[in-house]
Design a protein around this motif. Structure first.
Motif, PDB file in Angstrom:
ATOM      1  N   ASP A 183       0.770  -1.213  -0.047  1.00  0.00           N
ATOM      2  CA  ASP A 183      -0.019   0.063  -0.100  1.00  0.00           C
ATOM      3  C   ASP A 183       0.917   1.137  -0.063  1.00  0.00           C
ATOM      4  N   SER A 227      -3.039   0.951  10.503  1.00  0.00           N
ATOM      5  CA  SER A 227      -2.552   1.321  11.821  1.00  0.00           C
ATOM      6  C   SER A 227      -3.069   0.015  12.810  1.00  0.00           C
ATOM      7  N   LYS A 233       6.127  -0.400  22.867  1.00  0.00           N
ATOM      8  CA  LYS A 233       7.385   0.386  22.923  1.00  0.00           C
ATOM      9  C   LYS A 233       7.109   1.759  23.806  1.00  0.00           C
ATOM     10  N   SER A 287       9.489   0.293  10.282  1.00  0.00           N
ATOM     11  CA  SER A 287      10.575   0.965  10.143  1.00  0.00           C
ATOM     12  C   SER A 287      11.977   0.366   9.674  1.00  0.00           C
TER      13      SER A 287
HETATM   14  P1  NDP Z   1       1.142   0.567  12.562  1.00  0.00           P
HETATM   15  O1  NDP Z   1       0.067   1.098  13.479  1.00  0.00           O
HETATM   16  O2  NDP Z   1       1.316  -1.084  12.740  1.00  0.00           O
HETATM   17  O3  NDP Z   1       2.546   1.255  12.921  1.00  0.00           O
HETATM   18  C1  NDP Z   1       3.500   0.936  12.181  1.00  0.00           C
HETATM   19  C2  NDP Z   1       4.922   1.359  13.157  1.00  0.00           C
HETATM   20  O4  NDP Z   1       5.095   0.915  14.268  1.00  0.00           O
HETATM   21  C3  NDP Z   1       6.065   1.043  12.527  1.00  0.00           C
HETATM   22  O5  NDP Z   1       6.519   2.097  11.322  1.00  0.00           O
HETATM   23  C4  NDP Z   1       7.036   1.276  13.499  1.00  0.00           C
HETATM   24  O6  NDP Z   1       7.201   2.725  13.679  1.00  0.00           O
HETATM   25  C5  NDP Z   1       6.173   0.626  14.629  1.00  0.00           C
HETATM   26  N1  NDP Z   1       6.381  -1.037  14.788  1.00  0.00           N
HETATM   27  C6  NDP Z   1       5.954  -1.504  13.650  1.00  0.00           C
HETATM   28  N2  NDP Z   1       6.229  -3.023  14.139  1.00  0.00           N
HETATM   29  C7  NDP Z   1       6.786  -2.896  15.451  1.00  0.00           C
HETATM   30  C8  NDP Z   1       7.407  -4.028  16.117  1.00  0.00           C
HETATM   31  N3  NDP Z   1       7.558  -5.349  15.917  1.00  0.00           N
HETATM   32  N4  NDP Z   1       8.072  -3.524  17.148  1.00  0.00           N
HETATM   33  C9  NDP Z   1       8.141  -2.313  17.620  1.00  0.00           C
HETATM   34  N5  NDP Z   1       7.542  -1.191  16.778  1.00  0.00           N
HETATM   35  C10 NDP Z   1       6.997  -1.589  15.570  1.00  0.00           C
HETATM   36  O7  NDP Z   1       0.989   1.088  11.187  1.00  0.00           O
HETATM   37  P2  NDP Z   1       0.790   2.386  10.365  1.00  0.00           P
HETATM   38  O8  NDP Z   1       0.347   3.386  11.118  1.00  0.00           O
HETATM   39  O9  NDP Z   1       2.472   2.267   9.719  1.00  0.00           O
HETATM   40  O10 NDP Z   1      -0.024   1.925   9.258  1.00  0.00           O
HETATM   41  C11 NDP Z   1       0.078   0.832   8.210  1.00  0.00           C
HETATM   42  C12 NDP Z   1      -0.284   1.313   6.647  1.00  0.00           C
HETATM   43  O11 NDP Z   1      -1.606   1.886   6.767  1.00  0.00           O
HETATM   44  C13 NDP Z   1       0.713   2.630   6.397  1.00  0.00           C
HETATM   45  O12 NDP Z   1       1.865   2.246   5.848  1.00  0.00           O
HETATM   46  C14 NDP Z   1      -0.136   3.148   5.140  1.00  0.00           C
HETATM   47  O13 NDP Z   1       0.041   2.241   3.977  1.00  0.00           O
HETATM   48  C15 NDP Z   1      -1.464   2.709   5.571  1.00  0.00           C
HETATM   49  N6  NDP Z   1      -2.255   3.866   6.288  1.00  0.00           N
HETATM   50  C16 NDP Z   1      -3.184   4.216   5.755  1.00  0.00           C
HETATM   51  C17 NDP Z   1      -3.927   5.513   6.017  1.00  0.00           C
HETATM   52  C18 NDP Z   1      -5.050   6.023   5.434  1.00  0.00           C
HETATM   53  O14 NDP Z   1      -5.419   7.359   5.643  1.00  0.00           O
HETATM   54  N7  NDP Z   1      -5.587   5.557   4.455  1.00  0.00           N
HETATM   55  C19 NDP Z   1      -3.211   6.174   7.058  1.00  0.00           C
HETATM   56  C20 NDP Z   1      -2.350   5.711   7.954  1.00  0.00           C
HETATM   57  C21 NDP Z   1      -1.662   4.510   7.445  1.00  0.00           C
HETATM   58  P3  NDP Z   1       8.627   2.936  14.571  1.00  0.00           P
HETATM   59  O15 NDP Z   1       9.694   1.857  14.573  1.00  0.00           O
HETATM   60  O16 NDP Z   1       9.105   4.246  13.909  1.00  0.00           O
HETATM   61  O17 NDP Z   1       8.222   3.411  15.973  1.00  0.00           O
END
Ligand code: NDP
Length: 321
Positions: A49, A210, A220, A288
């Motif tokens: 995505d 998310s 975390k 990340s």
């Molecule tokens: P998450 O809620 O799963 O958050 C992901 C973040 O959490 C990572 O970037 C990392 O951040 C942290 N993380 C992930 N796995 C782990 C782990 N195993 N241990 C510790 N920290 C972890 O998902 P996102 O908010 O990234 O959303 C996922 C996808 O959904 C996006 O990439 C996008 O494609 C889509 N999306 C769509 C939206 C919309 O409006 N349609 C809005 C938001 C997202 P870090 O290490 O930096 O702390």
């Protein structure tokens, strides 16, 4: 990895997928992006995505380059982008779903990706100014001209989605197939209550976002904001209050007891939990680093052990019953 039909469409998507928001172009360069995508693909992920607005177009460029480096068959993966915010200045190029913007934005996105077509295109938000008819006709034409194969919405309310379906139905146009809403243990209402009727009435599929509530559900943030985490990044200060919320972190700490009895991590538990909702076609994970992808993909196996007893325990902790 299980594959689900995207709503009533014939397209099958892996129950876990990978997205690029915040990460590609900000925390992750092309090499790490390709590595993360390869880890996901090897675990069975077939859906990636993206959105025009992510890193101002850079995220699409990186993903396109990663596809080329990885050399996958175009038929083997599904890729999306989302449109609404726009990345160029102008009265007709920002916060809109008008015909002029949508057509040029999809063309520019294909150029950045270096692809002939996108599998899924989403209206990233609803536009109160453009008539829904104009948007529905334009999305239909983008599908009819094979620039995209399916179209959908993201964070539209149930009434707006219903209106879009009905316009498409009335005019024999390609209907929206999927919606992309936020869905996680702390954010359930829209998917579980507001959209309830839409699954049966229109066969709407969901690509949910998310699953970790931006990392909160990984645990975390229990003891503050770790260096390098999303809450520490410049530009993401708005997330900090919710990620460090003491009540939410207290619940996360309690959820750890469930994760321990399932012999999995908190992240795996939270992602697996999202897959248990039968209306969710795919859970878009974010990471990340490739290591996080590796950990998160195990959630597909954890989901097979997450039975009703555990689900009830989780609801109890979250305070839903
Ligand atoms: P998450 O809620 O799963 O958050 C992901 C973040 O959490 C990572 O970037 C990392 O951040 C942290 N993380 C992930 N796995 C782990 C782990 N195993 N241990 C510790 N920290 C972890 O998902 P996102 O908010 O990234 O959303 C996922 C996808 O959904 C996006 O990439 C996008 O494609 C889509 N999306 C769509 C939206 C919309 O409006 N349609 C809005 C938001 C997202 P870090 O290490 O930096 O702390």
């Amino acid at each position: 990895m299980k594959y689900n039909r995207l709503g009533r469409s014939g397209l099958k998507v892996s129950e876990l997928s990978l997205g690029s928001w915040v990460t590609f172009g900000t925390q992750v360069d092309t090499g790490a992006a390709a590595e993360a995508m390869a880890v996901a693909y090897d675990a069975g992920v077939n859906f990636f995505d993206n959105a025009e607005v992510y890193a101002g177009g850079e995220s699409e460029r990186i993903m396109g380059e990663a596809f080329r480096r990885l050399g996958w068959d175009r038929e083997s993966f599904v890729v999306s982008s989302k449109f609404f915010w726009g990345i160029t200045q102008g009265v007709n190029t920002k916060n809109t779903l008008n015909r002029k913007y949508l057509i040029s934005a999809v063309n520019a996105s294909l150029d950045r990706f270096g692809l002939d077509y996108l599998d899924l295109i989403f209206c990233h938000r609803s536009d109160p100014e453009t008539p829904i008819e104009e948007t529905v006709f334009t999305m239909h034409e983008l599908v009819a001209s094979h620039k995209a194969l399916y179209w959908g919405t993201s964070e539209w309310n149930a009434e707006e989605i219903r209106a879009a379906y009905e316009i498409a139905e009335r005019h024999h146009l390609h209907k929206p197939v999927m919606e992309q809403p936020q869905y996680n243990m702390f954010y359930r209402e829209r998917v579980e209550v507001e959209y309830r009727r839409l699954y049966e009435d229109y066969g709407m599929g969901l690509t949910t976002w998310s699953p970790l509530a931006s990392g909160l559900l990984s645990g975390k943030y229990i003891d503050g904001v770790p260096e390098g985490s999303r809450a520490s990044l410049p530009g993401y200060e708005w997330l900090r209050a919710s990620l460090t919320d003491p009540e939410k972190n207290r619940k996360v700490r309690e959820l750890k007891t469930v994760a321990d009895s399932l012999d999995c991590t908190l992240s795996q538990l939270a992602i697996a939990w999202c897959t248990k909702n039968p209306n969710v076609s795919t859970v878009i994970t974010g990471a990340s680093s490739p290591q996080q992808v590796r950990e998160n993909m195990v959630a597909a196996e954890v989901a097979t052990r997450l039975d009703d007893t555990f689900m009830t325990k989780i609801d109890h902790i979250l305070g839903s019953n």
